[in-house]
Design a protein around this motif. Structure first.
Motif, PDB file in Angstrom:
ATOM      1  N   SER A 191       0.864  -1.183   0.000  1.00 47.94           N
ATOM      2  CA  SER A 191       0.000   0.000   0.000  1.00 47.94           C
ATOM      3  C   SER A 191       0.894   1.224   0.000  1.00 47.94           C
ATOM      4  N   ARG A 192       0.383   2.341  -0.495  1.00 47.68           N
ATOM      5  CA  ARG A 192       1.164   3.574  -0.480  1.00 47.68           C
ATOM      6  C   ARG A 192       1.030   4.310   0.852  1.00 47.68           C
ATOM      7  N   ARG A 193       0.193   3.776   1.721  1.00 48.38           N
ATOM      8  CA  ARG A 193       0.077   4.372   3.060  1.00 48.38           C
ATOM      9  C   ARG A 193       1.272   3.956   3.903  1.00 48.38           C
ATOM     10  N   TRP A 194       1.925   4.922   4.550  1.00 52.57           N
ATOM     11  CA  TRP A 194       3.081   4.584   5.385  1.00 52.57           C
ATOM     12  C   TRP A 194       2.637   3.789   6.607  1.00 52.57           C
ATOM     13  N   ARG A 195       1.473   4.077   7.136  1.00 53.36           N
ATOM     14  CA  ARG A 195       0.980   3.375   8.318  1.00 53.36           C
ATOM     15  C   ARG A 195      -0.377   2.751   8.006  1.00 53.36           C
ATOM     16  N   GLY A 196      -0.569   1.504   8.405  1.00 59.59           N
ATOM     17  CA  GLY A 196      -1.856   0.845   8.256  1.00 59.59           C
ATOM     18  C   GLY A 196      -1.913  -0.179   7.146  1.00 59.59           C
ATOM     19  N   GLY A 197      -1.024  -0.068   6.131  1.00 60.07           N
ATOM     20  CA  GLY A 197      -1.009  -1.037   5.046  1.00 60.07           C
ATOM     21  C   GLY A 197      -0.231  -2.287   5.424  1.00 60.07           C
ATOM     22  N   PHE A 198      -0.365  -3.323   4.609  1.00 61.21           N
ATOM     23  CA  PHE A 198       0.337  -4.581   4.862  1.00 61.21           C
ATOM     24  C   PHE A 198       1.789  -4.483   4.417  1.00 61.21           C
ATOM     25  N   THR A 199       2.696  -5.047   5.235  1.00 61.92           N
ATOM     26  CA  THR A 199       4.129  -5.008   4.965  1.00 61.92           C
ATOM     27  C   THR A 199       4.745  -6.379   5.197  1.00 61.92           C
ATOM     28  N   VAL A 200       5.691  -6.756   4.341  1.00 59.69           N
ATOM     29  CA  VAL A 200       6.520  -7.936   4.570  1.00 59.69           C
ATOM     30  C   VAL A 200       7.902  -7.460   4.976  1.00 59.69           C
ATOM     31  N   ILE A 201       8.366  -7.925   6.112  1.00 61.18           N
ATOM     32  CA  ILE A 201       9.683  -7.568   6.629  1.00 61.18           C
ATOM     33  C   ILE A 201      10.654  -8.694   6.302  1.00 61.18           C
ATOM     34  N   ILE A 225       2.810 -11.535  -5.516  1.00 59.26           N
ATOM     35  CA  ILE A 225       3.474 -12.608  -4.795  1.00 59.26           C
ATOM     36  C   ILE A 225       2.554 -13.149  -3.703  1.00 59.26           C
ATOM     37  N   ARG A 226       2.914 -14.303  -3.190  1.00 62.47           N
ATOM     38  CA  ARG A 226       2.263 -14.875  -2.025  1.00 62.47           C
ATOM     39  C   ARG A 226       3.321 -15.026  -0.938  1.00 62.47           C
ATOM     40  N   VAL A 227       2.992 -14.650   0.286  1.00 56.66           N
ATOM     41  CA  VAL A 227       3.892 -14.845   1.416  1.00 56.66           C
ATOM     42  C   VAL A 227       3.129 -15.560   2.521  1.00 56.66           C
ATOM     43  N   ARG A 228       3.869 -16.110   3.461  1.00 50.90           N
ATOM     44  CA  ARG A 228       3.235 -16.789   4.587  1.00 50.90           C
ATOM     45  C   ARG A 228       4.046 -16.581   5.843  1.00 50.90           C
ATOM     46  N   GLY A 229       3.366 -16.649   6.976  1.00 56.65           N
ATOM     47  CA  GLY A 229       4.029 -16.470   8.257  1.00 56.65           C
ATOM     48  C   GLY A 229       3.019 -16.043   9.315  1.00 56.65           C
ATOM     49  N   VAL A 230       3.530 -15.697  10.476  1.00 59.13           N
ATOM     50  CA  VAL A 230       2.678 -15.276  11.588  1.00 59.13           C
ATOM     51  C   VAL A 230       2.361 -13.791  11.440  1.00 59.13           C
ATOM     52  N   MET A 231       1.072 -13.451  11.525  1.00 58.92           N
ATOM     53  CA  MET A 231       0.658 -12.057  11.379  1.00 58.92           C
ATOM     54  C   MET A 231       1.059 -11.248  12.617  1.00 58.92           C
ATOM     55  N   ILE A 239       4.109  -9.367   8.176  1.00 64.95           N
ATOM     56  CA  ILE A 239       4.705 -10.691   8.326  1.00 64.95           C
ATOM     57  C   ILE A 239       6.208 -10.535   8.208  1.00 64.95           C
ATOM     58  N   GLU A 240       6.957 -11.118   9.135  1.00 65.17           N
ATOM     59  CA  GLU A 240       8.410 -11.168   9.014  1.00 65.17           C
ATOM     60  C   GLU A 240       8.769 -12.486   8.349  1.00 65.17           C
ATOM     61  N   LEU A 241       9.444 -12.402   7.212  1.00 65.07           N
ATOM     62  CA  LEU A 241       9.740 -13.587   6.421  1.00 65.07           C
ATOM     63  C   LEU A 241      10.700 -14.501   7.180  1.00 65.07           C
ATOM     64  N   ALA A 242      10.302 -15.773   7.333  1.00 61.27           N
ATOM     65  CA  ALA A 242      11.121 -16.727   8.077  1.00 61.27           C
ATOM     66  C   ALA A 242      12.204 -17.346   7.208  1.00 61.27           C
ATOM     67  N   ILE A 243      11.876 -17.622   5.941  1.00 57.62           N
ATOM     68  CA  ILE A 243      12.844 -18.181   4.993  1.00 57.62           C
ATOM     69  C   ILE A 243      12.558 -17.592   3.616  1.00 57.62           C
ATOM     70  N   ALA A 244      13.573 -17.591   2.767  1.00 51.55           N
ATOM     71  CA  ALA A 244      13.436 -16.965   1.451  1.00 51.55           C
ATOM     72  C   ALA A 244      12.381 -17.650   0.595  1.00 51.55           C
ATOM     73  N   ALA A 245      12.219 -18.966   0.736  1.00 55.26           N
ATOM     74  CA  ALA A 245      11.267 -19.700  -0.107  1.00 55.26           C
ATOM     75  C   ALA A 245       9.829 -19.329   0.170  1.00 55.26           C
ATOM     76  N   PHE A 246       9.588 -18.546   1.217  1.00 56.21           N
ATOM     77  CA  PHE A 246       8.215 -18.165   1.541  1.00 56.21           C
ATOM     78  C   PHE A 246       7.745 -16.939   0.777  1.00 56.21           C
TER      79      PHE A 246
END
Length: 256
Positions: A191-201, A225-231, A239-246
């Motif tokens: 999202s272009r919103r700095w706060r409130g949008g979804f982010t993958v770390i 893309i599709r990512v997975r992890g704990v929200m 979501i903080e990416l646990a492994i690159a394959a995610f």
């Protein structure tokens, strides 16, 4: 419509399935099988049970339908082998892979039936990244847990639903709007919103791995893309990416 879904699942391009490093292959090497070593079922948290009570975890997956998976394992009593180069996790659980009498890996059977999702847990890699493709097929055919809409991938734009799933392991799909590279982490914003949008770390070490494989900010920008992890609750759902394959590429073009 179902044919289109199945075709889409078949052409899902995984970003990091080819040319696995030799070190990763070594870390997934299995120890010699012990006579009579087999699983007898699952505990209430989805971890394997054995006759001798050894604490274990199944490599590469998270059991989602514990009741159905427990019944399958109790009936099949698959043999298991421990990963040779791995240590027990902080709870003392040994990583194991199990095989049914007909030679099929238990992970494939559970994923194909929609009874489990791909997840390395505390591991730093997937030993069988091809499980992601098998999971995609099970999801497209709505097998097992995928028949329930709540278990299917969430939209990166539906921030209310994402926020409501804080603390849960989820799948999220969307188009990357911007990529911010920083010293300790890289941030994929949807999202272009700095706060409130979804982010993958993406932690620094995982970003380095991606860069070495030609996956950089230019490659990810404007890509679905599709990512997975704990929200998480960061500056919005994240979501903080646990492994690159995610990170899975949902485009139909070729992958690096």
């Amino acid at each position: 419509m179902r044919r289109l879904e199945l075709c889409a699942a078949a052409v899902v391009a995984l970003i990091l399935t080819a040319n696995a490093p030799a070190m990763a292959q070594e870390r997934c090497r299995l120890a010699s099988a012990e006579p009579g070593a087999h699983l007898t079922g699952l505990d209430r948290h989805g971890y394997p049970l054995t006759a001798n009570g050894t604490a274990m975890r199944l490599v590469d997956l998270r059991v989602a339908d514990i009741v159905a998976a427990d019944a399958l394992i109790a009936r099949a009593r698959p043999a298991y082998r421990v990963l040779a180069e791995s240590q027990p996790d902080r709870w003392g659980r040994l990583p194991v892979q199990a095989i049914l009498d007909d030679g099929r890996p238990l992970a494939e059977v559970l994923i194909d039936a929609g009874l489990a999702t791909v997840d390395p847990g505390t591991g730093a890699m997937l030993c069988a990244p091809e499980l992601l493709e098998r999971e995609a097929r099970a999801r497209a055919q709505q097998r097992g847990i995928w028949a329930d809409e709540d278990n299917r991938p969430l939209s990166a734009r539906d921030t209310d639903r994402l926020a409501a799933r804080e603390g849960e392991h989820v799948l999220v799909e969307g188009r990357v709007v911007s990529v911010g590279e920083r010293a300790r982490a890289t941030y994929l914003d949807f999202s272009r919103r700095w706060r409130g949008g979804f982010t993958v770390i993406i932690p620094e070490e995982i970003w380095r791995d991606l860069l070495e494989r030609g996956i950089d900010a230019d490659y990810l920008s404007d890509r679905r893309i599709r990512v997975r992890g704990v929200m998480l609750d960061w500056r919005g759902p994240a979501i903080e990416l646990a492994i690159a394959a995610f990170i899975e590429n949902l485009e139909t073009g070729s992958s690096p």
